[in-house]
Structure formats: structure tokens, C-alpha cells
Design a protein around this motif. Structure first.
Motif, PDB file in Angstrom:
ATOM      1  N   GLU A   1       0.833  -1.210   0.000  1.00  0.00           N
ATOM      2  CA  GLU A   1       0.000   0.000   0.000  1.00  0.00           C
ATOM      3  C   GLU A   1       0.868   1.260   0.000  1.00  0.00           C
ATOM      4  OE1 GLU A   1      -3.151   0.025  -0.408  1.00  0.00           O
ATOM      5  OE2 GLU A   1      -4.020  -1.817   0.391  1.00  0.00           O
ATOM      6  N   ASP A   2       2.032   1.205   0.674  1.00  0.00           N
ATOM      7  CA  ASP A   2       2.965   2.332   0.617  1.00  0.00           C
ATOM      8  C   ASP A   2       3.469   2.536  -0.805  1.00  0.00           C
ATOM      9  OD1 ASP A   2       2.774   2.920   3.298  1.00  0.00           O
ATOM     10  OD2 ASP A   2       4.634   1.918   3.870  1.00  0.00           O
TER      11      ASP A   2
ATOM     12  N   ARG B   1       1.263   4.232  -3.418  1.00  0.00           N
ATOM     13  CA  ARG B   1       0.984   5.650  -3.181  1.00  0.00           C
ATOM     14  C   ARG B   1       2.160   6.555  -3.546  1.00  0.00           C
ATOM     15  NH1 ARG B   1      -2.347   2.675  -0.459  1.00  0.00           N
ATOM     16  NH2 ARG B   1      -4.413   3.439   0.117  1.00  0.00           N
ATOM     17  N   ASN B   2       3.187   5.989  -4.120  1.00  0.00           N
ATOM     18  CA  ASN B   2       4.325   6.794  -4.592  1.00  0.00           C
ATOM     19  C   ASN B   2       3.830   7.747  -5.686  1.00  0.00           C
ATOM     20  OD1 ASN B   2       6.633   7.819  -5.769  1.00  0.00           O
ATOM     21  ND2 ASN B   2       7.702   5.862  -5.876  1.00  0.00           N
TER      22      ASN B   2
END
Length: 200
Positions: free
Chosen positions: A54-55, A58-59
Motif C-alpha cells: 500500500e505504501d 501511493r508513490n
């Protein structure tokens, strides 16, 4: 208390994962297959790897093609997570199958595994929020804000752990009864998602 047992296993998983900090690392589950401990470890590993997926998605600089690949991985991970939550509920249903619900027994809106699923995610929030309280490159105002959030998360863990133990105790005593439902996620099923079955 069962919640204390869950907390220990989830903390172990999160520590084990961050020794490698690699989404693709294949975990070495230390618990005997087909036991509740094995299921809890595997479930939290799925959650931990997905947290980092999820990280990645979101880049703000991610290229669209790469974002699609991450989205597909997250979808697969979500399905794995749903599946293992159902297996954990099967465990509790079997464990308490001889418990006799009282005439006054009430149904709980959330199953034991549903609450345990939330506890696993909560332990991840605590781990990463604690990291944010020790970051070197933030000002004291943000550090204080993060510490406040960490305190809320820690209280939430205490409350949720108690609620899990009380729910299991109520089921065992017959004050509550449980059912095992299936999530029946339709968007992953080629026979139920119109976009998929109309492509066949």
C-alpha cells in the motif's frame, strides 16, 4: 488470555518481517502447520507485506503500468487475507461447537476472526507510528502529534484485546453465539464479476 497470545505472535511476525523488509521474502512460519498459531502467523505476514504494498502504490512518481501491477498484487493479498480470516473463524466455530447457547444468548456483529483481523492491522499501525515518533528529520510539533496518535493506538489495542477475550468467554459460556459467514467477494470471481465473465 487469547488476545495476549495473538499480540505476541503478531509482534513476532512484524519483527521477523522487518529483519528483511522485503515484500517478496518467503516467510518461515515457525509454528506447526494447521494450528491456530500457524494461521495467526501467516495471517499477520499477509497483512505486513500488504502494508508495504500500500505504501508503494501511493508513490506519487509511480508509473501507471507499475501501479496496475501493485494493484493486482494488493487484490490478491486481500483475497488471501479474507480466506485465512474465514479459516480462523472455522477454528473457533469448531472449538466452541459444543458450547450451548442460552435462551438469552445474543449474536455478535463481528466474528472472533474479524476482531483478530483488526488486531493484526492495529499492531502494524502501532509499529509504524512508533517509528514515526523517532524519526530524526521531523520537528517537535509533528513528533508530539505522532506520540499522541501512538497513545490512542495503544489504548485501542488494550480495548480491542479485552473485547476479543470477552467475546470468546461469552461464546464459551453460552451468552453469545457465533456463525461462520463467507465473504463471497464477487469482484475476484470470474463467474460473478460481469467485467470478467463478459470477457469469456
Amino acid at each position: 488470555m487469547f488476545s495476549e497470545h495473538c499480540n505476541k505472535i503478531f509482534e513476532q511476525v512484524i519483527t521477523d518481517y522487518h529483519q528483511f523488509n522485503d515484500i517478496d521474502h518467503v516467510p518461515q512460519n515457525p509454528f506447526t502447520a494447521n494450528t491456530i498459531d500457524h494461521l495467526l502467523y501467516a495471517k499477520c505476514w499477509i497483512d505486513t507485506a500488504q502494508w508495504h504494498m500500500e505504501d508503494e502504490i501511493r508513490n506519487p512518481s509511480i508509473i501507471p503500468e507499475e501501479a496496475v501491477l501493485w494493484k493486482r498484487r494488493i487484490d490478491k493479498s486481500n483475497q488471501d487475507r479474507t480466506d485465512i480470516v474465514e479459516v480462523i473463524d472455522d477454528y473457533f466455530f469448531t472449538k466452541y461447537q459444543d458450547a450451548k447457547p442460552k435462551a438469552t444468548a445474543r449474536f455478535n456483529t463481528e466474528s472472533p476472526a474479524g476482531a483478530i483481523d483488526r488486531l493484526s492491522i492495529l499492531l502494524l499501525k502501532i509499529y509504524h507510528m512508533r517509528e514515526e515518533t523517532t524519526r530524526a528529520n521531523i520537528d517537535e510539533q509533528l513528533r508530539e502529534k505522532n506520540n499522541t496518535k501512538l497513545g490512542i493506538l495503544l489504548q485501542q489495542r488494550e480495548d480491542l484485546s479485552l473485547a476479543i477475550d470477552e467475546l470468546l468467554e461469552d461464546i464459551e459460556k453460552g451468552d453469545k453465539y457465533m456463525k461462520v459467514y463467507r465473504q463471497m467477494k464477487m469482484y475476484n470471481d470470474p463467474t460473478l464479476n460481469p467485467v470478467l465473465y463478459n470477457k469469456q
